[in-house]
Design a protein around this motif. Structure first.
Motif, PDB file in Angstrom:
ATOM      1  N   GLU A  15       0.815  -1.189   0.000  1.00  0.00           N
ATOM      2  CA  GLU A  15       0.000   0.000   0.000  1.00  0.00           C
ATOM      3  C   GLU A  15       0.863   1.260   0.000  1.00  0.00           C
ATOM      4  N   ALA A  16       1.940   1.246   0.775  1.00  0.00           N
ATOM      5  CA  ALA A  16       2.829   2.408   0.814  1.00  0.00           C
ATOM      6  C   ALA A  16       3.429   2.666  -0.558  1.00  0.00           C
ATOM      7  N   LEU A  17       3.819   1.594  -1.223  1.00  0.00           N
ATOM      8  CA  LEU A  17       4.400   1.727  -2.559  1.00  0.00           C
ATOM      9  C   LEU A  17       3.372   2.284  -3.541  1.00  0.00           C
ATOM     10  N   ASP A  18       2.140   1.814  -3.464  1.00  0.00           N
ATOM     11  CA  ASP A  18       1.081   2.327  -4.339  1.00  0.00           C
ATOM     12  C   ASP A  18       0.868   3.819  -4.122  1.00  0.00           C
ATOM     13  N   ARG A  19       0.863   4.250  -2.865  1.00  0.00           N
ATOM     14  CA  ARG A  19       0.665   5.675  -2.571  1.00  0.00           C
ATOM     15  C   ARG A  19       1.804   6.518  -3.140  1.00  0.00           C
ATOM     16  N   VAL A  20       3.023   6.063  -2.962  1.00  0.00           N
ATOM     17  CA  VAL A  20       4.175   6.817  -3.464  1.00  0.00           C
ATOM     18  C   VAL A  20       4.192   6.830  -4.987  1.00  0.00           C
ATOM     19  N   MET A  21       3.829   5.715  -5.605  1.00  0.00           N
ATOM     20  CA  MET A  21       3.849   5.616  -7.070  1.00  0.00           C
ATOM     21  C   MET A  21       2.846   6.570  -7.728  1.00  0.00           C
ATOM     22  N   LEU A  22       1.841   7.011  -7.011  1.00  0.00           N
ATOM     23  CA  LEU A  22       0.895   7.979  -7.573  1.00  0.00           C
ATOM     24  C   LEU A  22       1.596   9.274  -7.982  1.00  0.00           C
ATOM     25  N   MET A  23       2.683   9.607  -7.312  1.00  0.00           N
ATOM     26  CA  MET A  23       3.398  10.848  -7.589  1.00  0.00           C
ATOM     27  C   MET A  23       4.529  10.675  -8.592  1.00  0.00           C
ATOM     28  N   SER A  24       4.875   9.449  -8.949  1.00  0.00           N
ATOM     29  CA  SER A  24       6.012   9.243  -9.848  1.00  0.00           C
ATOM     30  C   SER A  24       5.620   9.583 -11.280  1.00  0.00           C
ATOM     31  N   ALA A  25       6.616   9.969 -12.053  1.00  0.00           N
ATOM     32  CA  ALA A  25       6.389  10.262 -13.467  1.00  0.00           C
ATOM     33  C   ALA A  25       6.208   8.948 -14.222  1.00  0.00           C
ATOM     34  N   ASP A  26       5.412   8.951 -15.276  1.00  0.00           N
ATOM     35  CA  ASP A  26       5.155   7.739 -16.049  1.00  0.00           C
ATOM     36  C   ASP A  26       6.432   7.146 -16.647  1.00  0.00           C
ATOM     37  N   ASN A  27       7.304   7.981 -17.171  1.00  0.00           N
ATOM     38  CA  ASN A  27       8.490   7.454 -17.844  1.00  0.00           C
ATOM     39  C   ASN A  27       9.682   7.268 -16.901  1.00  0.00           C
ATOM     40  N   ALA A  28       9.604   7.775 -15.703  1.00  0.00           N
ATOM     41  CA  ALA A  28      10.701   7.630 -14.732  1.00  0.00           C
ATOM     42  C   ALA A  28      10.113   7.147 -13.418  1.00  0.00           C
ATOM     43  N   SER A  29       9.829   5.884 -13.342  1.00  0.00           N
ATOM     44  CA  SER A  29       9.119   5.348 -12.187  1.00  0.00           C
ATOM     45  C   SER A  29      10.062   4.874 -11.084  1.00  0.00           C
ATOM     46  N   ALA A  30      11.173   5.552 -10.921  1.00  0.00           N
ATOM     47  CA  ALA A  30      12.140   5.161  -9.891  1.00  0.00           C
ATOM     48  C   ALA A  30      11.606   5.479  -8.502  1.00  0.00           C
ATOM     49  N   VAL A  31      11.739   4.505  -7.615  1.00  0.00           N
ATOM     50  CA  VAL A  31      11.439   4.731  -6.208  1.00  0.00           C
ATOM     51  C   VAL A  31      12.707   4.432  -5.417  1.00  0.00           C
ATOM     52  N   MET A  32      12.930   5.215  -4.405  1.00  0.00           N
ATOM     53  CA  MET A  32      14.076   5.023  -3.522  1.00  0.00           C
ATOM     54  C   MET A  32      13.594   4.288  -2.283  1.00  0.00           C
ATOM     55  N   LEU A  33      14.264   3.188  -1.957  1.00  0.00           N
ATOM     56  CA  LEU A  33      13.986   2.449  -0.734  1.00  0.00           C
ATOM     57  C   LEU A  33      15.160   2.690   0.201  1.00  0.00           C
ATOM     58  N   ALA A  34      14.890   3.252   1.362  1.00  0.00           N
ATOM     59  CA  ALA A  34      15.926   3.513   2.358  1.00  0.00           C
ATOM     60  C   ALA A  34      15.644   2.624   3.566  1.00  0.00           C
ATOM     61  N   PHE A  35      16.484   1.602   3.735  1.00  0.00           N
ATOM     62  CA  PHE A  35      16.335   0.654   4.830  1.00  0.00           C
ATOM     63  C   PHE A  35      17.108   1.163   6.030  1.00  0.00           C
ATOM     64  N   GLU A  36      16.422   1.276   7.155  1.00  0.00           N
ATOM     65  CA  GLU A  36      17.047   1.713   8.389  1.00  0.00           C
ATOM     66  C   GLU A  36      16.722   0.701   9.486  1.00  0.00           C
ATOM     67  N   GLN A  37      17.055   0.987  10.730  1.00  0.00           N
ATOM     68  CA  GLN A  37      16.956   0.026  11.823  1.00  0.00           C
ATOM     69  C   GLN A  37      15.630  -0.754  11.830  1.00  0.00           C
ATOM     70  N   GLU A  38      14.518  -0.099  11.968  1.00  0.00           N
ATOM     71  CA  GLU A  38      13.226  -0.779  11.992  1.00  0.00           C
ATOM     72  C   GLU A  38      12.213  -0.095  11.085  1.00  0.00           C
ATOM     73  N   ALA A  39      12.714   0.539  10.030  1.00  0.00           N
ATOM     74  CA  ALA A  39      11.818   1.264   9.137  1.00  0.00           C
ATOM     75  C   ALA A  39      12.347   1.228   7.704  1.00  0.00           C
ATOM     76  N   LEU A  40      11.421   1.218   6.791  1.00  0.00           N
ATOM     77  CA  LEU A  40      11.715   1.318   5.365  1.00  0.00           C
ATOM     78  C   LEU A  40      11.040   2.588   4.871  1.00  0.00           C
ATOM     79  N   THR A  41      11.830   3.511   4.349  1.00  0.00           N
ATOM     80  CA  THR A  41      11.277   4.733   3.781  1.00  0.00           C
ATOM     81  C   THR A  41      11.202   4.562   2.277  1.00  0.00           C
TER      82      THR A  41
END
Length: 102
Positions: free
Chosen positions: A1-27
């Protein structure tokens, strides 16, 4: 669900998402100069060391939709190594995602 929400803002031709893994959280975040930035945070477990990796968000969504697992395991090397994804209770399926240069 988090990925779907973030993908709403991504550009159609540049659908890059950044995953930042930290101690107990994924941004999960994306940047789009036309529509703005989006960020969401997901609780995680068993993060060995902090890591940031950029992936094609559409491919990641497709992979998650291909499994009915509610929890998946992401096996990461470094920011330019393939990401191996396995559903938590179904080791018979393995998915591989190649990172994007960020």
């Amino acid at each position: 669900e988090a990925l779907d929400r973030v993908m709403l803002m991504s550009a159609d031709n540049a659908s890059a998402v950044m995953l930042a893994f930290e101690q107990e959280a994924l941004t999960v975040s994306t940047k789009n100069p036309e529509t703005g930035d989006a960020t969401d945070i997901v609780k995680t477990t068993a993060i060995e060391s902090p890591l940031k990796i950029s992936l094609n968000g559409h491919y990641l969504v497709d992979m998650l939709n291909a499994t009915d697992a509610k929890i998946v395991e992401l096996h990461l090397g470094d920011d330019m190594s393939p990401v191996v994804v396995t559903p938590e209770h179904d080791k018979s399926h393995t998915y591989v995602l190649m990172p994007l240069r960020s």
